[in-house]
Write a protein that holds these residues in place. Structure first.
Motif, short mmCIF file in Angstrom:
data_model
loop_
_atom_site.label_atom_id
_atom_site.label_comp_id
_atom_site.label_asym_id
_atom_site.label_seq_id
_atom_site.Cartn_x
_atom_site.Cartn_y
_atom_site.Cartn_z
N UNK A 397 0.83 -1.20 0.00
CA UNK A 397 0.00 0.00 0.00
C UNK A 397 0.86 1.24 0.00
N UNK A 398 0.62 2.12 0.94
CA UNK A 398 1.39 3.35 1.07
C UNK A 398 2.42 3.25 2.19
N UNK A 399 2.96 2.05 2.35
CA UNK A 399 3.94 1.80 3.40
C UNK A 399 5.11 1.00 2.83
N UNK A 400 6.24 1.17 3.45
CA UNK A 400 7.42 0.40 3.05
C UNK A 400 8.30 0.19 4.28
N UNK A 401 8.72 -1.05 4.48
CA UNK A 401 9.64 -1.40 5.56
C UNK A 401 10.90 -1.98 4.93
N UNK A 402 12.04 -1.48 5.34
CA UNK A 402 13.32 -1.93 4.79
C UNK A 402 14.23 -2.38 5.92
N UNK A 403 14.89 -3.50 5.71
CA UNK A 403 15.87 -4.03 6.67
C UNK A 403 17.17 -4.24 5.92
N UNK A 404 18.19 -3.42 6.23
CA UNK A 404 19.45 -3.47 5.51
C UNK A 404 20.58 -3.87 6.45
N UNK A 405 21.44 -4.78 5.95
CA UNK A 405 22.55 -5.29 6.75
C UNK A 405 23.82 -5.28 5.91
N UNK A 443 29.97 -3.91 11.15
CA UNK A 443 28.66 -4.55 11.07
C UNK A 443 27.61 -3.47 11.24
N UNK A 444 26.70 -3.39 10.28
CA UNK A 444 25.70 -2.33 10.34
C UNK A 444 24.34 -2.88 9.94
N UNK A 445 23.36 -2.62 10.77
CA UNK A 445 21.99 -3.02 10.49
C UNK A 445 21.08 -1.82 10.67
N UNK A 446 20.17 -1.64 9.73
CA UNK A 446 19.24 -0.52 9.76
C UNK A 446 17.86 -1.01 9.36
N UNK A 447 16.86 -0.63 10.15
CA UNK A 447 15.47 -0.91 9.77
C UNK A 447 14.76 0.43 9.63
N UNK A 448 14.12 0.62 8.46
CA UNK A 448 13.47 1.88 8.12
C UNK A 448 12.00 1.64 7.85
N UNK A 449 11.21 2.65 8.12
CA UNK A 449 9.80 2.63 7.76
C UNK A 449 9.41 3.93 7.08
N UNK A 450 8.70 3.83 5.96
CA UNK A 450 8.16 4.99 5.24
C UNK A 450 6.66 4.81 5.12
N UNK A 516 15.65 7.75 14.57
CA UNK A 516 15.13 9.06 14.17
C UNK A 516 13.72 8.92 13.62
N UNK A 517 12.97 10.02 13.69
CA UNK A 517 11.63 10.11 13.14
C UNK A 517 11.52 11.43 12.39
N UNK A 518 11.05 11.39 11.15
CA UNK A 518 10.86 12.59 10.33
C UNK A 518 9.42 12.64 9.86
N UNK A 519 8.87 13.84 9.88
CA UNK A 519 7.50 14.05 9.41
C UNK A 519 7.50 15.16 8.36
#
Length: 923
Positions: A397-405, A443-450, A516-519
């Protein structure tokens, strides 16, 4: 700790999920829908095929994909509320291939019910989108994409960065932007900050990230409130690959030849099979029950039995092994997988990549001729780099979750053999051996949500990140032999511990947690669509550093053991005879731990004041708290402590002179904070610098006021001409402080009274089609960027200093990058020639006895020749780097002689030319 095998475990199910990975499928049309004036992505736009019911809606990234299309020519129609409908024709789709099409949309100029349809061809639409992205950047920035990276011989991010306007690289890994050294730059990977990888400086080692894993790099040279403010030169943003447009598997292999090492004699110390995989394997580290510092230095000291057992537990193999260096090797595996899930065609994408590199390189006849030193040395470097990337993304839909390692490991084992004289110690000649292994890992892990919120284009973005940095030096070993006269034997200096007879063990472990959170909320102002943004962020860093200076000393200084060659100096018979004693040099500052909190909030407005004028302005507030402690028993409070709240305003103005030209101006305030190592009072002797490094716990943060002006012109898509000017004023700039009064130089840090930097940048990229719009010239492009920079810093208050003011360390008065690209035979053949030169820059600041050490200019010429085979699925590349192989000279600038001159050469060597052959194949 998560290792490569864990990333492979994550990746393995992906290989099993999609059994159709290699199956031939229909074609696709994919791309982004963006606003013509701002390049903001449009969420929920509908994209369809004329005369068909097939269609798709753009996701939260503004991306769309039309799948399962039969080969042919199509017309795409895009609709979005409040915007003019757009129709793009002549879109060719091929079986099993993706046609990339980014589309720009214009706001409707009337509220009438009659629909207005804007028509364009595929080429016109592609050109328009590229224009919009180039022209509508909020800040003054430069960058490089994965496509350009593929066309260069660059293997690591550090190689890539030196192609960017105004950017240079020191020591093949540390970045200098606009003449400002690595400590004045900051970096992020996939939106979260990168830490310092070095135990003795503030710097990120960019050679740790392989180039083939990069989607793009952007260097922001001005600030906006939503960017971290801890920089003055550049904010370097690295993005790794995300959801692919189609399934693929890429395999690559390459071999390289170095002109001064391959197939020639290569010397090294002890070698383990695990070294080829980037891990020491434990053979060089201290055993778990190794005596503590207190047990070694006593009282009471170790018993003879304990002493012998401890010495035997060390790796006492000092043999110098000889072999012929093999070809450099590189291998890579990359998998991309994308699936549509459910009737809503939600998308789940995966990118998996594995990389491996190994090389044996030699620097022969490195010369050091200055003061009392007359040395010549050979350096042999065995290097292994392994990396793994595992990125997962789900768009629904209008959402996206990303998990980067990302995991990457660098194993550098350097053996140095130095001969020559040091008149300061009264010896006639010396033979110095150094075995130095450094193991670095990231080692770097990032989880993002848009997420899109509500009916408008409001967005909420968030991210959580974790990083771990390790930098270990297990058993750095140094032994020196001295000769008292021309006919006297060489005698090992092993009767006491010192700078040239010690074993150094260190471990650096740092963890970083960030969020972080951005609006973003679109608003109407002055009859134009503007964007209000606000956000908060937090980062916590925790570092632990431990070091031990150990050594084996000979009890009887008259023993003939001192005459033994290095191979048998610490042999079993000598050790077992009880001739040696374990000793340690200990200081309370050898171990430290530190932590810092950075909490920030910002508000900003991206304001379209009129059709031509755009202002982006706001303020960022950062709260920084740091504490650093050592093991000093007399320490009653933190050795170093910082507590600062900073208000950092910025404004970026853009005026569109024409449809193809912008005039930009900006002002912004930024900050540069001391790094843990710059504050830590830990003392470390660097045998290559022949100096001791120590931190200064009293350092303050640096405040910087910045101003920029830039004119940019885009004659056609992908081409640019720009000229920029900038000025930076520093309060409390952090610079090296040199104390060279004694025989051993000490490097520390100080806050200068004042400093400034100003300069200009010129960049041009142009097709040669203006000469002839056909054949060779149409498919050829030339590009160049030039940076001219001047800086001045006031040294500390010592009246005896030779230089009371000087340029900033690492600042070049000029930097030149140039290149030529040509494609032929329907883009099957590609040729890329690259040139780089930078003006003399300070490598090592001067003191009382010696002026600053400068690095002399040298010309660097690289090339790449690529040819696509096997119906375009395979590509053969021939690369050449540093073809001219000119001397790399570092000299004391006593008589303004750029060649160094007799007695002024800090070091001089040739790095060697390298040639490689690689083959890549896409399934």
């Amino acid at each position: 700790m998560l290792k490569i095998k864990h990333l492979l475990f994550l990746a393995f199910p992906v290989l099993l999920i999609n059994s159709k990975l290699f199956a031939q499928s229909g074609g696709k049309i994919a791309g982004k829908i963006i606003d013509q004036k701002t390049s903001e992505t449009l969420i929920g736009a509908t994209v369809g095929l004329q005369g068909s019911t097939k269609g798709a809606a753009t996701n939260v990234d503004g991306r769309y994909v039309l799948t399962d299309l039969q080969p042919g020519t199509y017309v795409v129609v895009v609709k979005y509320i409040g915007y003019q409908t757009k129709s793009i024709s002549d879109i060719v789709v091929k079986a099993g291939a993706v046609t990339n099409l980014d589309i720009v949309m214009s706001e409707a100029t009337t509220t009438a019910l009659k629909e207005v349809v804007v028509k364009a061809t595929y080429r016109q639409a592609s050109v328009a989108s590229l224009y919009a992205i180039q022209k509508n950047s909020v800040v003054i920035s430069d960058g490089i994409s994965s496509e350009l990276i593929k066309k260069s011989p660059d293997r690591s991010t550090s190689d890539v960065l030196k192609r960017v306007s105004g950017t240079t690289i020191q020591d093949n890994k540390f970045v200098v932007v606009r003449g400002l050294s690595d400590r004045y730059n900051t970096a992020s990977l996939d939106g979260t900050p990168l830490p310092s990888t070095e135990p003795n400086r503030k710097a990120f080692s960019f050679d740790i990230v392989p180039a083939n894993l990069i989607e793009n790099i952007i260097i922001s040279k001005t600030a906006t409130p939503d960017l971290s403010a801890d920089f003055a030169g550049g904010n370097i943003q690295i993005l790794t690959k995300d959801i692919p447009d189609q399934n693929f598997i890429n395999l690559g292999a390459g071999y390289s030849y170095n002109s001064q090492s391959t197939f020639k004699n290569f010397q090294s110390g002890y070698r383990n099979t695990s070294d080829y995989f980037g891990f020491d394997g434990g053979a060089r580290t201290l055993v778990d029950n190794f005596p503590t510092t207190a047990q070694i230095i006593g009282p009471p000291r170790l018993t003879p039995k304990q002493n012998l057992q401890s010495i035997q537990s060390l790796n006492n193999d000092f043999t110098v092994y000889n072999k012929n260096a093999f070809l450099g090797q590189s291998y890579q595996f990359t998998l991309g997988n994308v699936q549509e899930i459910g009737k809503n065609k939600n998308r789940f994408g995966t990118t998996i990549a594995l990389t491996y590199r190994n090389a044996e390189t030699t620097i022969p006849d490195l010369v050091r001729q200055y003061n009392n030193f007359n040395f010549k040395e050979n350096q042999y470097k065995f290097s292994t780099n392994i990396g793994a990337l595992a990125n997962f993304a789900y768009s629904f839909g209008n959402n996206k979750i990303t998990f980067k390692n990302l995991y990457n490991r660098v194993f550098d084992d350097i053996f140095t053999f130095r001969t020559g004289s040091n008149n300061s110690n009264g010896s006639y000649d010396s033979r110095f051996y150094a075995y130095d292994l450094t193991q670095k890992s990231l080692l770097k892990s990032t989880i993002d949500g848009d997420h899109k919120i509500g009916a408008g284009n409001a967005k909420l973005d968030w991210s959580l990140g974790y990083s771990n940095i390790k930098n270990d030096q297990p058993d750095q070993r140094k032994v020196n032999y001295l000769q008292s006269g021309p006919n006297e034997p060489f005698v090992a200096s092993i009767t006491n511990l010192g700078k040239e007879n010690a074993r150094f063990f260190s471990k650096l472990n740092e963890n970083i947690y960030s969020g972080k959170v951005d609006f973003k909320l679109p608003v109407k102002m002055f009859g134009q669509t503007s964007n209000f943004k606000a956000g908060i962020s937090s980062q916590y860093r925790k570092r632990d550093f431990n070091a031990r200076f150990l050594g084996i000393i000979l009890k009887d200084g008259t023993s003939d053991i001192r005459l033994r060659p290095i191979e048998t100096l610490f042999g079993p018979n000598a050790v077992n005879s009880g001739a040696f004693e374990l000793d340690e040099i200990s200081a309370p500052n050898d171990n430290y731990n530190a932590h810092s909190y950075t909490n920030a909030g910002y508000i900003m407005l991206d304001n379209k004041i009129s059709e031509k004028f755009r202002a982006v302005y706001g303020v960022r507030v950062e709260r920084f708290d740091l504490k650093l402690n050592t093991l000093d028993p007399d320490q009653q409070q933190p050795r170093a402590e910082l507590n600062n709240t900073d208000f950092l305003p910025s404004v970026n103005l853009t005026y569109s002179l024409t449809a193809k030209a912008n005039l930009r101006a900006s002002y912004y305030r930024t900050v540069a904070r001391p790094e843990f190592r710059e504050l830590a009072p830990f003392s470390y002797y660097d045998y290559e610098l022949l100096a001791t490094q120590i931190g200064n716990p009293l350092l303050k943060r640096t405040m910087i006021d910045n101003a920029d002006l830039r004119y940019e012109f885009y004659p056609s898509a992908g081409q640019i001409f720009s000229v920029s000017a900038f000025y930076k004023k520093f309060a409390n700039a952090i610079e090296p402080s040199i104390d060279d009064v004694n025989s051993s130089t000490t490097i520390s840090y100080f806050n200068s009274k004042s400093a400034y930097v100003y300069g200009a940048e010129l960049e041009a990229r142009k097709s040669l089609d203006f000469i002839n719009d056909a054949g060779f010239f149409k498919n050829s492009t030339i590009y160049a960027n030039l940076a001219l920079t001047k800086s001045k810093i006031q040294n500390d208050d010592n009246p005896q200093l030779l230089e009371h003011d000087r340029p900033l360390v690492g600042q070049s008065p000029y930097v030149i990058n140039a290149g030529f690209q040509h494609n032929a035979f329907d883009n099957k053949l590609s040729v890329n020639i690259l040139y780089n030169r930078l003006g003399k820059r300070i490598f090592y600041a001067g003191g009382v006895n010696f002026p600053s050490v400068y690095e002399a200019p040298r010309d660097v010429l690289d090339f790449q020749l690529g040819y696509k085979v096997l119906k375009g699925k395979g590509e053969i590349k021939v690369n050449g780097t540093d073809l001219l192989n000119q001397n790399d000279t570092f000299y004391y600038d006593k008589d303004k002689n750029p060649a160094g001159g007799t007695g002024n050469t800090f070091k001089r060597f040739t790095p060697g030319s390298a040639y490689s052959l690689t083959f890549n194949y896409n399934f």
